[in-house]
Design an enzyme around this catalytic site. Structure first.
Site, mmCIF file in Angstrom:
data_model
loop_
_atom_site.group_PDB
_atom_site.id
_atom_site.type_symbol
_atom_site.label_atom_id
_atom_site.label_comp_id
_atom_site.label_asym_id
_atom_site.label_seq_id
_atom_site.Cartn_x
_atom_site.Cartn_y
_atom_site.Cartn_z
ATOM 1 N N LYS A 129 6.569 -43.750 -52.956
ATOM 2 C CA LYS A 129 6.649 -44.946 -52.101
ATOM 3 C C LYS A 129 8.083 -45.068 -51.619
ATOM 4 C CE LYS A 129 3.785 -48.267 -50.803
ATOM 5 N NZ LYS A 129 2.322 -48.237 -50.719
ATOM 6 N N ASP A 162 2.999 -48.789 -44.586
ATOM 7 C CA ASP A 162 2.742 -49.872 -45.546
ATOM 8 C C ASP A 162 3.146 -51.159 -44.818
ATOM 9 O OD1 ASP A 162 1.978 -50.498 -48.446
ATOM 10 O OD2 ASP A 162 3.913 -51.491 -48.312
HETATM 11 P P1 NAD Z 1 0.736 -55.798 -42.851
HETATM 12 O O1 NAD Z 1 2.198 -55.954 -42.691
HETATM 13 O O2 NAD Z 1 -0.044 -55.159 -41.772
HETATM 14 O O3 NAD Z 1 0.074 -57.238 -43.130
HETATM 15 C C1 NAD Z 1 0.488 -58.082 -44.133
HETATM 16 C C2 NAD Z 1 -0.160 -59.430 -43.866
HETATM 17 O O4 NAD Z 1 0.139 -60.334 -44.942
HETATM 18 C C3 NAD Z 1 0.342 -60.128 -42.602
HETATM 19 O O5 NAD Z 1 -0.737 -60.768 -41.954
HETATM 20 C C4 NAD Z 1 1.326 -61.169 -43.133
HETATM 21 O O6 NAD Z 1 1.495 -62.263 -42.245
HETATM 22 C C5 NAD Z 1 0.611 -61.554 -44.393
HETATM 23 N N1 NAD Z 1 1.452 -62.238 -45.364
HETATM 24 C C6 NAD Z 1 2.716 -61.926 -45.742
HETATM 25 N N2 NAD Z 1 3.148 -62.824 -46.657
HETATM 26 C C7 NAD Z 1 2.123 -63.692 -46.850
HETATM 27 C C8 NAD Z 1 1.957 -64.821 -47.660
HETATM 28 N N3 NAD Z 1 2.931 -65.250 -48.447
HETATM 29 N N4 NAD Z 1 0.756 -65.469 -47.622
HETATM 30 C C9 NAD Z 1 -0.239 -65.041 -46.821
HETATM 31 N N5 NAD Z 1 -0.125 -63.965 -46.020
HETATM 32 C C10 NAD Z 1 1.037 -63.303 -46.038
HETATM 33 O O7 NAD Z 1 0.522 -55.050 -44.250
HETATM 34 P P2 NAD Z 1 -0.757 -54.249 -44.733
HETATM 35 O O8 NAD Z 1 -0.569 -52.829 -44.387
HETATM 36 O O9 NAD Z 1 -1.976 -54.984 -44.309
HETATM 37 O O10 NAD Z 1 -0.575 -54.351 -46.324
HETATM 38 C C11 NAD Z 1 -1.001 -55.484 -47.066
HETATM 39 C C12 NAD Z 1 -1.105 -55.098 -48.527
HETATM 40 O O11 NAD Z 1 -2.017 -54.001 -48.655
HETATM 41 C C13 NAD Z 1 0.185 -54.618 -49.179
HETATM 42 O O12 NAD Z 1 0.159 -54.976 -50.559
HETATM 43 C C14 NAD Z 1 0.092 -53.111 -49.068
HETATM 44 O O13 NAD Z 1 0.882 -52.436 -50.037
HETATM 45 C C15 NAD Z 1 -1.377 -52.921 -49.316
HETATM 46 N N6 NAD Z 1 -1.923 -51.660 -48.816
HETATM 47 C C16 NAD Z 1 -1.832 -51.295 -47.506
HETATM 48 C C17 NAD Z 1 -2.410 -50.101 -47.086
HETATM 49 C C18 NAD Z 1 -2.423 -49.673 -45.654
HETATM 50 O O14 NAD Z 1 -3.044 -48.643 -45.347
HETATM 51 N N7 NAD Z 1 -1.824 -50.415 -44.739
HETATM 52 C C19 NAD Z 1 -3.027 -49.249 -48.015
HETATM 53 C C20 NAD Z 1 -3.105 -49.669 -49.346
HETATM 54 C C21 NAD Z 1 -2.554 -50.879 -49.733
#
Ligand code: NAD
Length: 419
Positions: free
Chosen positions: A109, A149
């Site tokens: 990561k 991410d």
């Molecule tokens: P992203 O940046 O696309 O979206 C994150 C979302 O969370 C946004 O809508 C943001 O406004 C919201 N957010 C941030 N802080 C917040 C809060 N305090 N309360 C409510 N909403 C809040 O990120 P993502 O890629 O969707 O990732 C989200 C999670 O999923 C992370 O933990 C990431 O590690 C995990 N993840 C992502 C992927 C991927 O393929 N993108 C894969 C596995 C895990």
């Protein structure tokens, strides 16, 4: 989510979960020691010039946690809260996530401590290119393969791939996954994590007797994971009653028009001002009436304080590390089923693996082929977890760690210790 909560060690939570499963496996002390230490942690400065001419220095990280099953694999996060502890925890989770769905990867990561909301596209590109240039020697299709991410997009992956390719003087699409389709991305990658969340959720819902058309879903976070999960749940006939992002939460007991929410977010970059539900706080959203709750924002959202008030029957962890060990044991006592992050959000890395395979073949699959293979991989491994959970009377989380640790330990033992 308060800063104070996020300051508590996330890696510590990961180790606590690891130990529960290691106890179940009766893993020896030496192997525990090896698996609870990251292989490599890299920290470097990213000097960069703002469009205004002002000079700043950000901190970049890449943690390559474990290589026993293959090259390191894991995303890059751009966020003000990025720390070495957080990146290490996320790399640790990637190790188990890749193993739980049986991919030939280790865990990694990376991240940059910065606030992308304050950066122009040009500034973002300069930071990404400098970040990639710092890592040229240690990443590559057979070394370490980053991906998107929080706050990193296919465009960021395109800049990363271009910078790496320029340095090594050849076209290397397989150095990162999550790229745009035009330069070696995979069909189905953008929605893969959200799709995986819904595949796991619907499968467990059928075991719990929850009928999609009568089920209420709440999703925290409306980014890559949350948005596509909401879209796919709605397509399967579920009623998405609550959504949220960093600007706040929206609840509508009659069901939110997900399509309208997606359009609103595309137009305004977030959900601020969305009129399709009552505005409530993010804290209220987590304890609102629903059958299935999907945290899809950041880690440590369920704590000893709010866990007793959670009303969902099933939690499917779209985000990494949303549940503290204290909250996890409260959920267990309350009989709330939790599909853990390393299984629930593994759809993203699974299609990343498909992308890496396609890049190496130079031959690209149809979207239906990607989605079918994704469903096969997730359901086969979720089935294995269910069998372990039932046989050992454990939770899905302990079963997932046990399966993943067992696979990594077998690889590590076969390879032996090079000393
Ligand atoms: P992203 O940046 O696309 O979206 C994150 C979302 O969370 C946004 O809508 C943001 O406004 C919201 N957010 C941030 N802080 C917040 C809060 N305090 N309360 C409510 N909403 C809040 O990120 P993502 O890629 O969707 O990732 C989200 C999670 O999923 C992370 O933990 C990431 O590690 C995990 N993840 C992502 C992927 C991927 O393929 N993108 C894969 C596995 C895990």
């Amino acid at each position: 989510m308060t800063t104070a909560v996020r300051e508590v060690s996330v890696f510590g939570d990961g180790i606590a979960y690891f130990n529960q499963a290691a106890d179940l496996l009766e893993l020896d002390a030496g192997m525990r020691r090896i698996l609870t230490h990251p292989s490599r942690q890299i920290i470097f400065s990213i000097p960069f010039q703002r469009d205004s001419g002002e000079m700043e220095v950000f901190t970049g990280y890449r943690v390559q946690y474990n290589f026993a099953r293959g090259p390191a694999k894991g995303g890059i996060r751009f966020h003000p809260g990025v720390t070495l502890d957080e990146v290490t925890a996320l790399a640790f989770w990637m190790t188990w996530k890749c193993a739980v769905v049986d991919l030939p990867f280790g865990g990694g990561k990376g991240g940059v401590t910065c606030d992308p909301a304050t950066l122009s596209q040009n500034e973002l590109e300069r930071i990404t290119r400098r970040y990639a240039a710092e890592l040229v020697e240690v990443v590559g299709p057979d070394k370490d393969v980053p991906a998107p991410d929080v706050n990193t997009t296919p465009q960021v992956m395109a800049w990363f791939m271009d910078t790496y390719s320029m340095h090594v003087r050849q076209h290397v699409p397989g150095v990162v996954t999550g790229k745009p389709l035009e330069i070696g991305g995979s069909r189905g990658r953008v929605e893969a994590t959200g799709r995986g969340v819904t595949i796991c959720a619907l499968d467990e819902m059928s075991h719990m007797g929850l009928v999609p058309e009568q089920s209420k879903i709440v999703i925290q976070g409306f980014g890559n994971v949350g948005l596509y999960a909401a879209k796919l749940f709605a397509e399967r006939g579920c009623s998405v009653v609550g959504i949220s992002d960093v600007t706040g939460a929206y609840y509508n007991k009659n069901g939110i028009d997900v399509h309208a929410a997606i359009e609103h977010a595309a137009k305004h970059r977030n959900l601020e001002g969305f009129k399709g539900g009552d505005k409530i706080s993010n804290g209220e959203l987590l304890t609102s009436e629903c059958d299935v709750l999907v945290p899809a924002a950041l880690e440590k959202v369920f704590t000893a304080e709010n866990a007793p008030n959670v009303k969902a029957k099933l939690i499917v962890e779209g985000a990494n590390g949303p549940t503290t060990p204290e909250a996890d044991s409260i959920f267990k006592q309350k009989g709330i089923v939790v599909i853990p992050d390393i299984m629930a959000n593994a759809g993203g890395v699974t299609v990343s693996y498909f992308e890496w395979v396609q890049d190496r073949m130079g031959y690209f699959w149809k979207e239906s082929e990607v989605n079918e293979r994704l469903e096969d991989v997730l359901l086969a491994n979720l089935g294995e977890l269910r069998a372990i959970k039932n046989a050992r009377s454990s939770t899905f989380r302990v079963a997932a760690y046990a399966l993943a640790i067992d696979r990594v330990v077998k690889a590590a033992r076969l390879r032996g210790i090079y000393a």
